[in-house]
Design an enzyme around this catalytic site. Structure first.
Site, short mmCIF file in Angstrom:
data_model
loop_
_atom_site.label_atom_id
_atom_site.label_comp_id
_atom_site.label_asym_id
_atom_site.label_seq_id
_atom_site.Cartn_x
_atom_site.Cartn_y
_atom_site.Cartn_z
N PRO A 183 0.78 -1.26 0.00
CA PRO A 183 0.00 0.00 0.00
C PRO A 183 0.80 1.30 0.00
O PRO A 183 0.80 2.07 0.96
CB PRO A 183 -0.83 -0.14 1.27
CG PRO A 183 0.02 -0.95 2.19
CD PRO A 183 0.73 -1.93 1.29
N CYS A 184 1.46 1.58 -1.10
CA CYS A 184 2.22 2.82 -1.22
C CYS A 184 1.30 4.05 -1.23
O CYS A 184 1.75 5.15 -0.94
CB CYS A 184 3.10 2.79 -2.47
SG CYS A 184 2.21 2.44 -3.99
N HIS A 185 0.02 3.84 -1.53
CA HIS A 185 -0.92 4.96 -1.55
C HIS A 185 -1.15 5.54 -0.15
O HIS A 185 -1.68 6.64 -0.02
CB HIS A 185 -2.25 4.53 -2.18
CG HIS A 185 -2.93 3.40 -1.47
ND1 HIS A 185 -2.59 2.08 -1.70
CD2 HIS A 185 -3.90 3.38 -0.53
CE1 HIS A 185 -3.34 1.30 -0.93
NE2 HIS A 185 -4.15 2.06 -0.21
#
Length: 176
Positions: free
Chosen positions: A133-135
């Site tokens: 989950p880089c977001h």
């Protein structure tokens, strides 16, 4: 050379290409995402809609977009990155749904507080969007910054997860 299996799935945010190696899921890219593999690399992939891991990833993504899944449970193969990138991607996996960190906080957690830009570059090169989950990583002031799939997708993903960030209101979470 690894045999890579690929599958394209639809999502409310556009098509996603999933890629699996014998070790695990090694790719999830939105169509035309920055840093997606070159067409010459993609030409070597074997498309297989019946691959068990890719099917499982597609089902989990479907449940995620329906709001029924907070955390993915899939074997990952993050070996395509440098050791530093891999450490950043592993750290991303520890940021829970609905929460966020800044690039600076992530750099401090990795005991590299002076490496904020390098951490940001590694986050941007994450090959497994959404699932790693880089977001959930935000700018120093808590603002939406940088997302290889487009800031509108980052905003939609955070909103889907019930993130408390003040997001611009819109009539629909996902574009038509």
């Amino acid at each position: 050379m690894k045999t890579l299996k690929a599958m394209r799935v639809e999502s409310p945010l556009g098509n996603i290409t999933l890629l699996a190696s014998p070790q695990g899921l090694c790719g999830a890219w939105f169509a035309h995402q920055r840093h997606e593999p070159a067409e010459s690399e993609q030409a070597l992939w074997q498309h297989n809609a019946q691959h068990p891991l890719l099917e499982q990833a597609a089902l989990q993504l479907q449940a995620y977009f329906a709001g029924d899944l907070d955390a993915f449970d899939l074997p990952l193969d993050l070996s395509g990155g440098t050791p530093f990138q891999q450490s950043v991607w592993q750290a991303l996996l520890t940021v829970p749904s609905g929460q966020s960190q800044t690039y600076g906080q992530l750099a401090k957690r990795l005991h590299k507080p002076e490496a904020v830009r390098a951490v940001g570059a590694a986050v941007g090169r994450n090959p497994v969007s959404i699932i790693v989950p880089c977001h959930r990583i935000l700018g120093a002031d808590g603002q939406l910054t940088g997302y290889a799939g487009g800031l509108w997708r980052k905003q939609a993903l955070l909103k889907l997860e019930g993130h408390p960030i003040a997001l611009p209101s819109s009539d629909s979470l996902f574009p038509e």
